[in-house]
Design a protein around this motif. Structure first.
Motif, PDB file in Angstrom:
ATOM      1  N   ASP A 136      13.471  19.443 -43.045  1.00  0.00           N
ATOM      2  CA  ASP A 136      12.713  19.913 -44.160  1.00  0.00           C
ATOM      3  C   ASP A 136      13.227  19.242 -45.469  1.00  0.00           C
ATOM      4  OD1 ASP A 136      10.965  21.160 -42.136  1.00  0.00           O
ATOM      5  OD2 ASP A 136      12.401  23.333 -42.754  1.00  0.00           O
ATOM      6  N   LYS A 137      14.981  19.212 -45.753  1.00  0.00           N
ATOM      7  CA  LYS A 137      14.330  18.625 -46.605  1.00  0.00           C
ATOM      8  C   LYS A 137      15.029  16.724 -47.072  1.00  0.00           C
ATOM      9  CE  LYS A 137      17.856  21.375 -48.029  1.00  0.00           C
ATOM     10  NZ  LYS A 137      19.373  22.298 -48.614  1.00  0.00           N
ATOM     11  N   PHE A 138      15.321  16.135 -45.746  1.00  0.00           N
ATOM     12  CA  PHE A 138      15.467  14.898 -45.874  1.00  0.00           C
ATOM     13  C   PHE A 138      14.550  14.331 -44.897  1.00  0.00           C
ATOM     14  CE2 PHE A 138      19.436  16.816 -46.413  1.00  0.00           C
ATOM     15  CZ  PHE A 138      19.805  16.375 -47.592  1.00  0.00           C
ATOM     16  N   VAL A 139      13.451  14.348 -44.091  1.00  0.00           N
ATOM     17  CA  VAL A 139      12.608  13.690 -43.228  1.00  0.00           C
ATOM     18  C   VAL A 139      12.129  14.876 -43.456  1.00  0.00           C
ATOM     19  CG1 VAL A 139      12.626  12.662 -41.442  1.00  0.00           C
ATOM     20  CG2 VAL A 139      15.108  13.399 -41.773  1.00  0.00           C
ATOM     21  N   PRO A 140      10.823  13.587 -44.863  1.00  0.00           N
ATOM     22  CA  PRO A 140       9.184  14.722 -44.664  1.00  0.00           C
ATOM     23  C   PRO A 140       8.225  14.170 -43.582  1.00  0.00           C
ATOM     24  CG  PRO A 140      10.342  12.486 -46.590  1.00  0.00           C
ATOM     25  CD  PRO A 140      10.843  12.520 -45.284  1.00  0.00           C
ATOM     26  N   LYS A 141       8.486  13.092 -42.674  1.00  0.00           N
ATOM     27  CA  LYS A 141       7.729  13.221 -41.560  1.00  0.00           C
ATOM     28  C   LYS A 141       7.904  14.098 -40.647  1.00  0.00           C
ATOM     29  CE  LYS A 141       5.729  10.046 -38.167  1.00  0.00           C
ATOM     30  NZ  LYS A 141       6.544   8.896 -37.520  1.00  0.00           N
ATOM     31  N   LEU A 142       9.164  14.796 -40.633  1.00  0.00           N
ATOM     32  CA  LEU A 142       9.765  15.892 -39.319  1.00  0.00           C
ATOM     33  C   LEU A 142       9.649  17.226 -40.233  1.00  0.00           C
ATOM     34  CD1 LEU A 142      12.063  13.905 -37.501  1.00  0.00           C
ATOM     35  CD2 LEU A 142       9.800  13.741 -37.383  1.00  0.00           C
ATOM     36  N   LYS A 143       8.838  17.331 -41.078  1.00  0.00           N
ATOM     37  CA  LYS A 143       9.364  18.559 -41.880  1.00  0.00           C
ATOM     38  C   LYS A 143       8.193  19.413 -41.906  1.00  0.00           C
ATOM     39  CE  LYS A 143       8.645  20.629 -46.868  1.00  0.00           C
ATOM     40  NZ  LYS A 143       8.478  20.255 -48.395  1.00  0.00           N
ATOM     41  N   GLN A 144       8.405  20.554 -41.491  1.00  0.00           N
ATOM     42  CA  GLN A 144       7.872  21.823 -41.213  1.00  0.00           C
ATOM     43  C   GLN A 144       6.538  22.410 -42.046  1.00  0.00           C
ATOM     44  OE1 GLN A 144       8.037  23.592 -37.434  1.00  0.00           O
ATOM     45  NE2 GLN A 144       6.010  24.014 -38.544  1.00  0.00           N
ATOM     46  N   LYS A 145       5.492  22.012 -41.437  1.00  0.00           N
ATOM     47  CA  LYS A 145       4.257  21.960 -42.584  1.00  0.00           C
ATOM     48  C   LYS A 145       3.826  23.564 -42.044  1.00  0.00           C
ATOM     49  CE  LYS A 145       2.860  17.378 -43.176  1.00  0.00           C
ATOM     50  NZ  LYS A 145       4.285  17.486 -43.084  1.00  0.00           N
ATOM     51  N   ILE A 146       2.721  24.502 -42.399  1.00  0.00           N
ATOM     52  CA  ILE A 146       2.932  26.281 -42.765  1.00  0.00           C
ATOM     53  C   ILE A 146       1.405  26.178 -43.426  1.00  0.00           C
ATOM     54  CG2 ILE A 146       4.030  28.618 -43.902  1.00  0.00           C
ATOM     55  CD1 ILE A 146       6.232  27.819 -43.240  1.00  0.00           C
ATOM     56  N   THR A 147       0.287  26.706 -42.440  1.00  0.00           N
ATOM     57  CA  THR A 147      -0.797  27.125 -42.962  1.00  0.00           C
ATOM     58  C   THR A 147      -1.004  27.864 -44.255  1.00  0.00           C
ATOM     59  OG1 THR A 147      -0.966  28.750 -41.678  1.00  0.00           O
ATOM     60  CG2 THR A 147      -1.246  27.028 -40.887  1.00  0.00           C
ATOM     61  N   PRO A 148      -1.606  28.352 -45.495  1.00  0.00           N
ATOM     62  CA  PRO A 148      -1.897  28.850 -45.990  1.00  0.00           C
ATOM     63  C   PRO A 148      -1.274  30.204 -45.770  1.00  0.00           C
ATOM     64  CG  PRO A 148      -3.765  27.663 -46.565  1.00  0.00           C
ATOM     65  CD  PRO A 148      -2.780  27.444 -45.611  1.00  0.00           C
ATOM     66  N   ALA A 149      -1.309  31.375 -44.670  1.00  0.00           N
ATOM     67  CA  ALA A 149      -1.749  32.110 -44.169  1.00  0.00           C
ATOM     68  C   ALA A 149      -0.135  32.801 -43.252  1.00  0.00           C
ATOM     69  CB  ALA A 149      -3.045  32.365 -42.856  1.00  0.00           C
ATOM     70  N   GLY A 150       0.814  31.357 -43.978  1.00  0.00           N
ATOM     71  CA  GLY A 150       2.246  31.810 -42.967  1.00  0.00           C
ATOM     72  C   GLY A 150       1.887  30.830 -41.887  1.00  0.00           C
ATOM     73  N   GLU A 151       1.376  30.791 -40.807  1.00  0.00           N
ATOM     74  CA  GLU A 151       1.739  29.870 -39.358  1.00  0.00           C
ATOM     75  C   GLU A 151       2.003  28.540 -39.901  1.00  0.00           C
ATOM     76  OE1 GLU A 151      -1.891  30.620 -37.171  1.00  0.00           O
ATOM     77  OE2 GLU A 151      -2.016  32.887 -37.876  1.00  0.00           O
ATOM     78  N   LYS A 152       3.130  28.419 -38.582  1.00  0.00           N
ATOM     79  CA  LYS A 152       3.955  27.156 -38.422  1.00  0.00           C
ATOM     80  C   LYS A 152       2.696  25.997 -37.851  1.00  0.00           C
ATOM     81  CE  LYS A 152       8.654  28.162 -38.022  1.00  0.00           C
ATOM     82  NZ  LYS A 152       9.967  28.655 -36.801  1.00  0.00           N
ATOM     83  N   ILE A 153       2.373  24.426 -38.270  1.00  0.00           N
ATOM     84  CA  ILE A 153       1.608  23.812 -38.045  1.00  0.00           C
ATOM     85  C   ILE A 153       2.909  22.991 -37.009  1.00  0.00           C
ATOM     86  CG2 ILE A 153      -0.164  22.277 -38.174  1.00  0.00           C
ATOM     87  CD1 ILE A 153      -0.376  23.072 -41.475  1.00  0.00           C
ATOM     88  N   ALA A 154       1.854  22.882 -35.932  1.00  0.00           N
ATOM     89  CA  ALA A 154       2.628  22.098 -34.822  1.00  0.00           C
ATOM     90  C   ALA A 154       2.965  20.427 -34.594  1.00  0.00           C
ATOM     91  CB  ALA A 154       2.404  22.037 -33.029  1.00  0.00           C
ATOM     92  N   GLN A 157       6.084  15.114 -33.559  1.00  0.00           N
ATOM     93  CA  GLN A 157       7.612  14.752 -34.002  1.00  0.00           C
ATOM     94  C   GLN A 157       9.103  15.102 -34.288  1.00  0.00           C
ATOM     95  OE1 GLN A 157       6.205  11.912 -36.435  1.00  0.00           O
ATOM     96  NE2 GLN A 157       5.691  10.174 -35.606  1.00  0.00           N
ATOM     97  N   ARG A 158       8.433  16.622 -34.731  1.00  0.00           N
ATOM     98  CA  ARG A 158       9.369  17.251 -35.062  1.00  0.00           C
ATOM     99  C   ARG A 158      10.252  18.052 -33.845  1.00  0.00           C
ATOM    100  NH1 ARG A 158      11.630  20.742 -39.843  1.00  0.00           N
ATOM    101  NH2 ARG A 158      12.038  22.390 -38.366  1.00  0.00           N
ATOM    102  N   ASP A 159       9.214  18.955 -32.872  1.00  0.00           N
ATOM    103  CA  ASP A 159       9.909  19.173 -31.456  1.00  0.00           C
ATOM    104  C   ASP A 159      10.829  17.935 -31.171  1.00  0.00           C
ATOM    105  OD1 ASP A 159       8.471  21.126 -32.375  1.00  0.00           O
ATOM    106  OD2 ASP A 159       6.646  20.626 -31.385  1.00  0.00           O
ATOM    107  N   ILE A 160      10.290  16.503 -30.250  1.00  0.00           N
ATOM    108  CA  ILE A 160      11.132  16.279 -29.617  1.00  0.00           C
ATOM    109  C   ILE A 160      12.068  15.229 -30.021  1.00  0.00           C
ATOM    110  CG2 ILE A 160      11.241  13.414 -28.612  1.00  0.00           C
ATOM    111  CD1 ILE A 160       7.488  13.288 -29.016  1.00  0.00           C
ATOM    112  N   ALA A 161      12.124  15.320 -31.706  1.00  0.00           N
ATOM    113  CA  ALA A 161      13.766  15.487 -32.388  1.00  0.00           C
ATOM    114  C   ALA A 161      14.801  16.196 -31.719  1.00  0.00           C
ATOM    115  CB  ALA A 161      13.145  15.301 -34.615  1.00  0.00           C
ATOM    116  N   LEU A 162      13.946  18.074 -32.248  1.00  0.00           N
ATOM    117  CA  LEU A 162      14.419  19.258 -32.668  1.00  0.00           C
ATOM    118  C   LEU A 162      14.820  18.635 -30.700  1.00  0.00           C
ATOM    119  CD1 LEU A 162      12.454  21.645 -34.498  1.00  0.00           C
ATOM    120  CD2 LEU A 162      14.551  20.362 -34.610  1.00  0.00           C
ATOM    121  N   ALA A 163      14.415  18.576 -29.838  1.00  0.00           N
ATOM    122  CA  ALA A 163      14.720  19.116 -28.496  1.00  0.00           C
ATOM    123  C   ALA A 163      15.306  17.762 -27.741  1.00  0.00           C
ATOM    124  CB  ALA A 163      13.441  18.211 -27.916  1.00  0.00           C
TER     125      ALA A 163
END
Length: 197
Positions: A136-154, A157-163
């Motif tokens: 979230d701080k250093f890799v914009p491509k892997l940053k968690q995006k959140i909808t205006p309603a507060g839900e996480k957007i899948a 690439q982030r999921d693969i990197a975390l796994a």
């Protein structure tokens, strides 16, 4: 001639006698080998840890099998733990009796629950949380995006990197955690509390 034959026979018998105990010692070492800790069977205990590492990938899947893989991964781990506890009980019962065998099996169940379920899941979770904050701080491509309603957007690439990061963490810490668990948790805490030392 007779003396020479007796000496040769003695040498042959002595050489043959020396080899028998060596074979017996090898068989004894195999009998003492704990297949639940000293063989590839040990890796069944890590299946739930792998499930915890890939959970981030599976959660967003539309395939029900893939979505449930983290839950399914507890089955081989549970079978492994149950078999190890049963084996500990059986081996101890034959030598030390039922009372000590129950204590040893109970201690093994606590040990396996902590080392095969609790520790790795906490470690994977902490590692993935730290990686997520780093993304979230250093890799914009892997940053968690959140909808205006507060839900996480899948973010696949982030999921693969975390796994992958979770799996790498497991590889890095599995041996030290096992050593700590055997030498500190089991020998210095669980066994003394159960009166087994």
């Amino acid at each position: 001639m007779i003396t020479e034959a007796l000496i040769r026979n003695h040498v042959i018998n002595t050489a043959f006698a020396d080899k028998k105990p060596a074979k017996k010692a090898a068989v004894d070492n195999d009998a003492k080998k704990d297949i639940y800790r000293d063989s590839p069977v040990r890796y069944l205990g890590y299946s739930d840890d792998i499930g915890a590492a890939i959970r981030v990938l599976c959660n967003n899947s539309k395939n029900p099998l893939v979505k449930n893989l983290p839950k399914i991964s507890y089955i081989p781990a549970g079978v492994y733990i149950a078999a190890d506890v049963a084996s500990t009980y059986k081996a101890s019962k034959e030598i030390e009796g039922k009372k000590v065998a129950r204590k040893k099996a109970f201690g093994e169940a606590i040990f396996q629950g902590i080392t095969n379920i609790l520790f790795p899941i906490l470690i994977v979770g902490a590692a993935q949380k730290a990686m997520g904050k780093g993304f979230d701080k250093f890799v914009p491509k892997l940053k968690q995006k959140i909808t205006p309603a507060g839900e996480k957007i899948a973010n696949r690439q982030r999921d693969i990197a975390l796994a992958l990061g979770g799996l790498a963490t497991l590889l890095a810490v599995s041996k030290p955690v096992d050593n700590f668990s055997d030498n500190v948790l089991m020998k210095k805490i669980i066994n003394p509390v159960l009166g087994l030392d």
